[in-house]
Design a protein around this motif. Structure first.
Motif, mmCIF file in Angstrom:
data_model
loop_
_atom_site.group_PDB
_atom_site.id
_atom_site.type_symbol
_atom_site.label_atom_id
_atom_site.label_comp_id
_atom_site.label_asym_id
_atom_site.label_seq_id
_atom_site.Cartn_x
_atom_site.Cartn_y
_atom_site.Cartn_z
ATOM 1 N N THR A 56 0.796 -1.233 0.000
ATOM 2 C CA THR A 56 0.000 0.000 0.000
ATOM 3 C C THR A 56 0.825 1.277 0.000
ATOM 4 O OG1 THR A 56 -0.157 0.029 2.413
ATOM 5 C CG2 THR A 56 -1.897 -1.118 1.211
ATOM 6 N N ALA A 57 2.055 1.208 0.513
ATOM 7 C CA ALA A 57 2.800 2.463 0.705
ATOM 8 C C ALA A 57 4.293 2.342 0.461
ATOM 9 C CB ALA A 57 2.565 2.975 2.134
ATOM 10 N N GLY A 58 4.741 1.233 -0.111
ATOM 11 C CA GLY A 58 6.182 1.031 -0.260
ATOM 12 C C GLY A 58 6.880 2.135 -1.029
ATOM 13 N N GLY A 59 6.259 2.590 -2.107
ATOM 14 C CA GLY A 59 6.867 3.654 -2.894
ATOM 15 C C GLY A 59 6.894 4.973 -2.155
ATOM 16 N N LEU A 60 5.801 5.302 -1.510
ATOM 17 C CA LEU A 60 5.698 6.542 -0.743
ATOM 18 C C LEU A 60 6.742 6.596 0.371
ATOM 19 C CD1 LEU A 60 4.162 9.116 0.044
ATOM 20 C CD2 LEU A 60 2.583 7.677 1.342
ATOM 21 N N LEU A 61 6.913 5.484 1.070
ATOM 22 C CA LEU A 61 7.863 5.452 2.181
ATOM 23 C C LEU A 61 9.296 5.599 1.677
ATOM 24 C CD1 LEU A 61 6.272 2.558 4.278
ATOM 25 C CD2 LEU A 61 5.888 5.025 4.470
ATOM 26 N N ARG A 62 9.631 4.890 0.610
ATOM 27 C CA ARG A 62 10.986 5.003 0.059
ATOM 28 C C ARG A 62 11.235 6.400 -0.477
ATOM 29 N NH1 ARG A 62 15.754 3.027 1.037
ATOM 30 N NH2 ARG A 62 16.203 5.267 1.044
ATOM 31 N N ARG A 63 10.227 7.008 -1.076
ATOM 32 C CA ARG A 63 10.380 8.360 -1.601
ATOM 33 C C ARG A 63 10.634 9.359 -0.480
ATOM 34 N NH1 ARG A 63 5.776 11.406 -5.197
ATOM 35 N NH2 ARG A 63 5.208 12.406 -3.235
ATOM 36 N N ALA A 64 9.888 9.224 0.620
ATOM 37 C CA ALA A 64 10.092 10.118 1.755
ATOM 38 C C ALA A 64 11.498 9.951 2.324
ATOM 39 C CB ALA A 64 9.044 9.851 2.830
ATOM 40 N N ALA A 65 11.950 8.704 2.452
ATOM 41 C CA ALA A 65 13.302 8.460 2.966
ATOM 42 C C ALA A 65 14.355 9.028 2.017
ATOM 43 C CB ALA A 65 13.519 6.959 3.162
ATOM 44 N N ASP A 66 14.154 8.866 0.708
ATOM 45 C CA ASP A 66 15.100 9.389 -0.280
ATOM 46 C C ASP A 66 15.197 10.905 -0.207
ATOM 47 O OD1 ASP A 66 15.653 6.862 -1.210
ATOM 48 O OD2 ASP A 66 14.309 7.000 -2.951
ATOM 49 N N GLU A 67 14.106 11.535 0.187
ATOM 50 C CA GLU A 67 14.083 12.997 0.281
ATOM 51 C C GLU A 67 14.652 13.505 1.598
ATOM 52 O OE1 GLU A 67 9.978 13.794 -0.410
ATOM 53 O OE2 GLU A 67 10.146 13.614 -2.598
ATOM 54 N N GLY A 68 15.079 12.601 2.465
ATOM 55 C CA GLY A 68 15.719 12.995 3.710
ATOM 56 C C GLY A 68 14.819 13.030 4.923
ATOM 57 N N HIS A 69 13.602 12.533 4.800
ATOM 58 C CA HIS A 69 12.674 12.525 5.930
ATOM 59 C C HIS A 69 12.847 11.251 6.760
ATOM 60 C CE1 HIS A 69 10.703 16.052 4.328
ATOM 61 N NE2 HIS A 69 10.507 15.444 3.173
ATOM 62 N N ARG A 70 12.389 11.302 7.993
ATOM 63 C CA ARG A 70 12.417 10.139 8.876
ATOM 64 C C ARG A 70 11.146 9.327 8.652
ATOM 65 N NH1 ARG A 70 14.760 8.056 13.509
ATOM 66 N NH2 ARG A 70 13.363 7.177 15.090
ATOM 67 N N VAL A 71 11.299 8.038 8.442
ATOM 68 C CA VAL A 71 10.168 7.145 8.201
ATOM 69 C C VAL A 71 10.079 6.146 9.343
ATOM 70 C CG1 VAL A 71 9.248 5.348 6.688
ATOM 71 C CG2 VAL A 71 10.291 7.404 5.697
ATOM 72 N N VAL A 72 8.888 6.009 9.913
ATOM 73 C CA VAL A 72 8.633 5.092 11.029
ATOM 74 C C VAL A 72 7.481 4.180 10.649
ATOM 75 C CG1 VAL A 72 7.918 4.904 13.444
ATOM 76 C CG2 VAL A 72 9.456 6.759 12.727
ATOM 77 N N LEU A 73 7.672 2.876 10.834
ATOM 78 C CA LEU A 73 6.632 1.884 10.568
ATOM 79 C C LEU A 73 6.043 1.372 11.876
ATOM 80 C CD1 LEU A 73 8.298 -0.245 7.751
ATOM 81 C CD2 LEU A 73 6.216 1.128 7.534
ATOM 82 N N VAL A 74 4.711 1.267 11.922
ATOM 83 C CA VAL A 74 4.020 0.716 13.087
ATOM 84 C C VAL A 74 2.997 -0.297 12.586
ATOM 85 C CG1 VAL A 74 2.641 1.198 15.150
ATOM 86 C CG2 VAL A 74 4.287 2.914 14.313
ATOM 87 N N PHE A 75 2.949 -1.457 13.252
ATOM 88 C CA PHE A 75 2.033 -2.529 12.872
ATOM 89 C C PHE A 75 1.132 -2.883 14.055
ATOM 90 C CE2 PHE A 75 5.679 -2.824 10.150
ATOM 91 C CZ PHE A 75 5.134 -3.105 8.894
ATOM 92 N N GLY A 76 -0.153 -3.091 13.761
ATOM 93 C CA GLY A 76 -1.071 -3.521 14.804
ATOM 94 C C GLY A 76 -0.799 -4.951 15.247
ATOM 95 N N THR A 77 -0.391 -5.815 14.308
ATOM 96 C CA THR A 77 -0.187 -7.235 14.596
ATOM 97 C C THR A 77 1.100 -7.721 13.932
ATOM 98 O OG1 THR A 77 -1.169 -8.360 12.665
ATOM 99 C CG2 THR A 77 -2.703 -7.406 14.263
ATOM 100 N N ARG A 78 1.462 -8.960 14.244
ATOM 101 C CA ARG A 78 2.622 -9.587 13.611
ATOM 102 C C ARG A 78 2.198 -10.568 12.509
ATOM 103 N NH1 ARG A 78 5.706 -11.671 18.974
ATOM 104 N NH2 ARG A 78 3.688 -12.736 19.137
ATOM 105 N N GLY A 79 0.925 -10.536 12.133
ATOM 106 C CA GLY A 79 0.457 -11.346 11.017
ATOM 107 C C GLY A 79 0.454 -12.837 11.271
#
Length: 267
Positions: free
Chosen positions: A17-40
């Protein structure tokens, strides 16, 4: 540097759902944090994939950490709830599952991370969780409440563009069949994924991040096999399906009014 916190239900959701968006934000120098409700814990896995005695959740956490590395995430957290399974299954009622979690309690756990990170942007899912999975719907509820508690104003509800999906199905279904790629069983008109195009307010072009997005998916090998339609589709079809990510932000629209969730934020 601004901070983007991306909230998901299960490992691999961040890739799709967001892999491209997250990598783009990181490439631009922003801090990216992932949070998951469950471990699947209730994901499906092919026979013989796991080592003897290895629990699925353990493998999925390891896969998530590798995916996070690929996407440039600086921090990865799990809220501690268990996977609820698909809607209507008995597991929806099990104690400790995310679907049954008290929204304010779960939101408090996420809000603590938002405060620690001084989050500028939060991503959640739309009100149907994209396709009706209970844990995805809970991401919407918990995420919006956490944003209220933490005072995070810029919240994007990740979704998919229903018309874009159906156009793509028509374009590529014949190619997939000829190549022996198995598409989801339902036809395009039977899949009520995402939202109508007219309701979507943000379009994120992530074509330049497709290689990272595909590598992130591949990291989740227990769930996304090499022969799955996600990874087996030709480059052209993959680019159409995953080269744009979509979202809704309250107060925006009608129509697409945003193309960058980090616009105007310091680097």
């Amino acid at each position: 540097m601004a901070t983007l916190v991306s909230f998901h239900a299960h490992p691999d959701d961040e890739s799709i759902t967001a892999g491209g968006l997250l990598r783009r934000a990181a490439d631009e120098g922003h801090r990216v944090v992932l949070v998951f409700g469950t471990r699947g814990e209730r994901g499906e896995v092919e026979d013989g994939f796991l080592d003897e005695g290895e629990p699925l959740w353990q493998r999925r956490v390891a896969e998530t950490l590798e995916s996070a590395r690929i996407l440039g995430a600086a921090r990865t957290e799990f809220l501690g709830y268990s996977d609820s399974g698909m809607m209507g299954e008995p597991s929806n009622d099990e104690p400790g599952c995310f679907w049954r979690a008290d929204v304010d309690e779960a939101a408090g756990r996420l809000a603590q991370i938002l405060r620690e990170e001084q989050a500028d942007v939060l991503t959640v899912y739309d009100d149907n969780g994209g396709y009706g999975h209970p844990d995805h719907i809970q991401v919407h509820r918990v995420g919006l409440r956490a944003a209220e508690l933490a005072g995070t104003e810029r919240v994007y509800q990740l979704t998919s563009n229903r018309e874009h999906f159906r156009r793509g199905w028509s374009m590529f279904a014949a190619q997939a069949k000829a190549a022996g790629i198995e598409l989801p069983r339902a036809g395009a008109d039977d899949i009520e994924m995402g939202k109508p195009e007219a309701q979507i307010t943000a379009r994120f072009d992530v074509a330049d991040q497709l290689a990272a997005k595909r590598a992130s998916m591949r990291a989740h090998a227990s769930q996304i096999a090499e022969h799955s339609w996600f990874l087996a589709m030709p480059e052209e079809a993959f680019g159409y399906a995953f080269g744009v990510e979509w979202a809704i932000r309250d107060g925006q629209g009608p129509g697409i009014t945003e193309t960058d969730p980090m616009a105007g934020l310091p680097v």
